[in-house]
Design an enzyme around this catalytic site. Structure first.
Site, PDB file in Angstrom:
ATOM      1  N   ASN A   9     140.080  63.540  30.032  1.00  0.00           N
ATOM      2  CA  ASN A   9     139.535  64.712  29.361  1.00  0.00           C
ATOM      3  C   ASN A   9     138.111  65.044  29.847  1.00  0.00           C
ATOM      4  O   ASN A   9     137.166  64.312  29.579  1.00  0.00           O
ATOM      5  CB  ASN A   9     139.548  64.411  27.850  1.00  0.00           C
ATOM      6  CG  ASN A   9     139.176  65.598  27.017  1.00  0.00           C
ATOM      7  OD1 ASN A   9     138.354  66.415  27.414  1.00  0.00           O
ATOM      8  ND2 ASN A   9     139.761  65.682  25.840  1.00  0.00           N
ATOM      9  N   GLU A  40     149.380  51.774  26.395  1.00  0.00           N
ATOM     10  CA  GLU A  40     150.004  52.124  25.123  1.00  0.00           C
ATOM     11  C   GLU A  40     149.013  51.893  23.985  1.00  0.00           C
ATOM     12  O   GLU A  40     148.482  50.788  23.830  1.00  0.00           O
ATOM     13  CB  GLU A  40     151.253  51.264  24.895  1.00  0.00           C
ATOM     14  CG  GLU A  40     152.153  51.874  23.843  1.00  0.00           C
ATOM     15  CD  GLU A  40     153.327  50.961  23.494  1.00  0.00           C
ATOM     16  OE1 GLU A  40     153.931  51.183  22.438  1.00  0.00           O
ATOM     17  OE2 GLU A  40     153.606  50.026  24.272  1.00  0.00           O
ATOM     18  N   ASP A  69     138.543  56.477  20.541  1.00  0.00           N
ATOM     19  CA  ASP A  69     139.757  56.852  19.842  1.00  0.00           C
ATOM     20  C   ASP A  69     139.334  57.438  18.506  1.00  0.00           C
ATOM     21  O   ASP A  69     138.370  56.951  17.892  1.00  0.00           O
ATOM     22  CB  ASP A  69     140.671  55.637  19.625  1.00  0.00           C
ATOM     23  CG  ASP A  69     142.078  56.093  19.276  1.00  0.00           C
ATOM     24  OD1 ASP A  69     142.632  56.928  20.022  1.00  0.00           O
ATOM     25  OD2 ASP A  69     142.627  55.637  18.261  1.00  0.00           O
ATOM     26  N   SER A  70     140.018  58.476  18.096  1.00  0.00           N
ATOM     27  CA  SER A  70     139.569  59.159  16.890  1.00  0.00           C
ATOM     28  C   SER A  70     140.730  59.823  16.181  1.00  0.00           C
ATOM     29  O   SER A  70     141.824  59.939  16.736  1.00  0.00           O
ATOM     30  CB  SER A  70     138.525  60.217  17.263  1.00  0.00           C
ATOM     31  OG  SER A  70     139.072  61.114  18.206  1.00  0.00           O
ATOM     32  N   TYR A 152     142.392  69.388  14.429  1.00  0.00           N
ATOM     33  CA  TYR A 152     142.388  69.653  12.988  1.00  0.00           C
ATOM     34  C   TYR A 152     141.125  70.378  12.523  1.00  0.00           C
ATOM     35  O   TYR A 152     140.910  70.535  11.312  1.00  0.00           O
ATOM     36  CB  TYR A 152     142.524  68.319  12.228  1.00  0.00           C
ATOM     37  CG  TYR A 152     143.825  67.588  12.541  1.00  0.00           C
ATOM     38  CD1 TYR A 152     144.986  67.843  11.818  1.00  0.00           C
ATOM     39  CD2 TYR A 152     143.897  66.658  13.581  1.00  0.00           C
ATOM     40  CE1 TYR A 152     146.177  67.187  12.112  1.00  0.00           C
ATOM     41  CE2 TYR A 152     145.079  65.997  13.887  1.00  0.00           C
ATOM     42  CZ  TYR A 152     146.211  66.265  13.148  1.00  0.00           C
ATOM     43  OH  TYR A 152     147.387  65.620  13.447  1.00  0.00           O
ATOM     44  N   ASP A 153     140.280  70.828  13.457  1.00  0.00           N
ATOM     45  CA  ASP A 153     139.011  71.464  13.076  1.00  0.00           C
ATOM     46  C   ASP A 153     139.144  72.599  12.049  1.00  0.00           C
ATOM     47  O   ASP A 153     138.336  72.678  11.118  1.00  0.00           O
ATOM     48  CB  ASP A 153     138.274  71.987  14.319  1.00  0.00           C
ATOM     49  CG  ASP A 153     137.522  70.878  15.045  1.00  0.00           C
ATOM     50  OD1 ASP A 153     137.390  69.778  14.480  1.00  0.00           O
ATOM     51  OD2 ASP A 153     137.076  71.113  16.180  1.00  0.00           O
ATOM     52  N   HIS A 178     131.973  62.713  13.748  1.00  0.00           N
ATOM     53  CA  HIS A 178     132.332  61.314  13.949  1.00  0.00           C
ATOM     54  C   HIS A 178     132.068  60.895  15.395  1.00  0.00           C
ATOM     55  O   HIS A 178     131.507  59.845  15.651  1.00  0.00           O
ATOM     56  CB  HIS A 178     133.815  61.148  13.590  1.00  0.00           C
ATOM     57  CG  HIS A 178     134.731  62.159  14.250  1.00  0.00           C
ATOM     58  ND1 HIS A 178     134.464  63.511  14.224  1.00  0.00           N
ATOM     59  CD2 HIS A 178     135.855  62.007  14.994  1.00  0.00           C
ATOM     60  CE1 HIS A 178     135.406  64.150  14.901  1.00  0.00           C
ATOM     61  NE2 HIS A 178     136.263  63.273  15.383  1.00  0.00           N
TER      62      HIS A 178
HETATM   63  P1  IMP Z   1     141.835  61.113  20.773  1.00  0.00           P
HETATM   64  O1  IMP Z   1     140.769  60.287  20.209  1.00  0.00           O
HETATM   65  O2  IMP Z   1     141.390  61.963  21.908  1.00  0.00           O
HETATM   66  O3  IMP Z   1     143.081  60.326  21.056  1.00  0.00           O
HETATM   67  O4  IMP Z   1     142.209  62.183  19.642  1.00  0.00           O
HETATM   68  C1  IMP Z   1     143.122  61.948  18.632  1.00  0.00           C
HETATM   69  C2  IMP Z   1     143.485  63.209  17.888  1.00  0.00           C
HETATM   70  O5  IMP Z   1     142.675  63.271  16.717  1.00  0.00           O
HETATM   71  C3  IMP Z   1     143.248  64.528  18.623  1.00  0.00           C
HETATM   72  O6  IMP Z   1     144.371  64.893  19.359  1.00  0.00           O
HETATM   73  C4  IMP Z   1     143.027  65.486  17.468  1.00  0.00           C
HETATM   74  O7  IMP Z   1     144.253  65.908  16.954  1.00  0.00           O
HETATM   75  C5  IMP Z   1     142.366  64.605  16.424  1.00  0.00           C
HETATM   76  N1  IMP Z   1     140.902  64.746  16.514  1.00  0.00           N
HETATM   77  C6  IMP Z   1     140.011  63.802  16.937  1.00  0.00           C
HETATM   78  N2  IMP Z   1     138.753  64.286  16.884  1.00  0.00           N
HETATM   79  C7  IMP Z   1     138.859  65.546  16.429  1.00  0.00           C
HETATM   80  C8  IMP Z   1     137.902  66.574  16.189  1.00  0.00           C
HETATM   81  O8  IMP Z   1     136.680  66.440  16.388  1.00  0.00           O
HETATM   82  N3  IMP Z   1     138.411  67.746  15.728  1.00  0.00           N
HETATM   83  C9  IMP Z   1     139.717  67.958  15.499  1.00  0.00           C
HETATM   84  N4  IMP Z   1     140.654  67.052  15.727  1.00  0.00           N
HETATM   85  C10 IMP Z   1     140.235  65.850  16.186  1.00  0.00           C
END
Ligand code: IMP
Length: 201
Positions: A9, A40, A69-70, A152-153, A178
């Protein structure tokens, strides 16, 4: 020192570079090193998943690797979507379909409290590990609002600002998000870590 970001990304890379720039470290995407591995993410916490990704990319590249991860945790849904945020409702759904599921799930429920959480991990070839976390509290909006952001913003309402994340500028979001918190905490730890290394070398 060169670091690899365990991600494809470019937006995450830009965000991380902005924060780590002043430490004089170079960060590249794993794809720029020709690494297309997708470890995984089978951890039960954000911290577990960040570690899994950082460790796999560190081992494949031989360079210190950073991963995050979030996701969104909704109290009325028992913490869901949580670590499944990116795939909530199954593969192939749009962001809009995923947040519609959350809205549906909390309909008629009280309270609508939720939080975004983020974990950052950095694994070094010598076995050292740095971890950081960030959390932003909010409520699930009654209806999606705003055009900005992603995921989900539009349904993440920040009561103090009376706006959803999707109604904030990127700078406003970054100041309280976060991910912004986790990255700033990580940058502080990394600065300390690099300083100790220099002093001990
Ligand atoms: P990852 O950490 O890139 O794997 O994100 C996991 C998923 O959490 C993302 O695809 C979003 O759906 C959601 N997500 C994580 N951070 C945000 C944010 O700042 N805004 C909205 N959705 C989020």
């Amino acid at each position: 020192m060169k670091f690899v970001l365990a991600s494809h990304n470019r937006n995450k890379l830009r965000e991380l570079r902005e924060i780590l720039d002043e430490l004089g470290v170079e960060v590249v995407l794993q794809s720029e090193l020709g690494l297309d591995l997708e470890p995984e993410e089978n951890g039960t916490t954000f911290a577990d998943n960040a570690l899994i990704k950082a460790k796999a990319v560190m081992e494949a590249s031989g360079l210190p690797a950073i991963a995050d991860d979030s996701g969104l945790c909704v109290d009325a849904l028992g913490g869901a979507p949580g670590v499944y945020s990116a795939r909530y409702g199954g593969e192939g759904l749009t962001d809009q379909q995923r947040y519609a599921l959350v809205l549906q799930g909390v309909a008629g429920q009280f309270p609508r409290t939720c939080r975004f959480e983020c974990a950052v991990a950095c694994c070094f070839p010598d076995g050292s590990v740095l971890t950081a976390q960030g959390k932003c509290e909010g409520t699930v909006a009654f209806t999606p609002m705003g055009e900005g952001g992603f995921g989900y913003d539009p349904i993440f309402f920040v009561p103090r600002l009376k706006k959803t994340f999707a109604q904030l500028t990127p700078e406003e979001k970054n100041a309280i998000s976060h991910r912004g918190q986790a990255l700033r905490s990580f940058a502080g730890q990394l600065a300390e870590f690099l300083k100790n290394q220099t002093e001990n070398s």
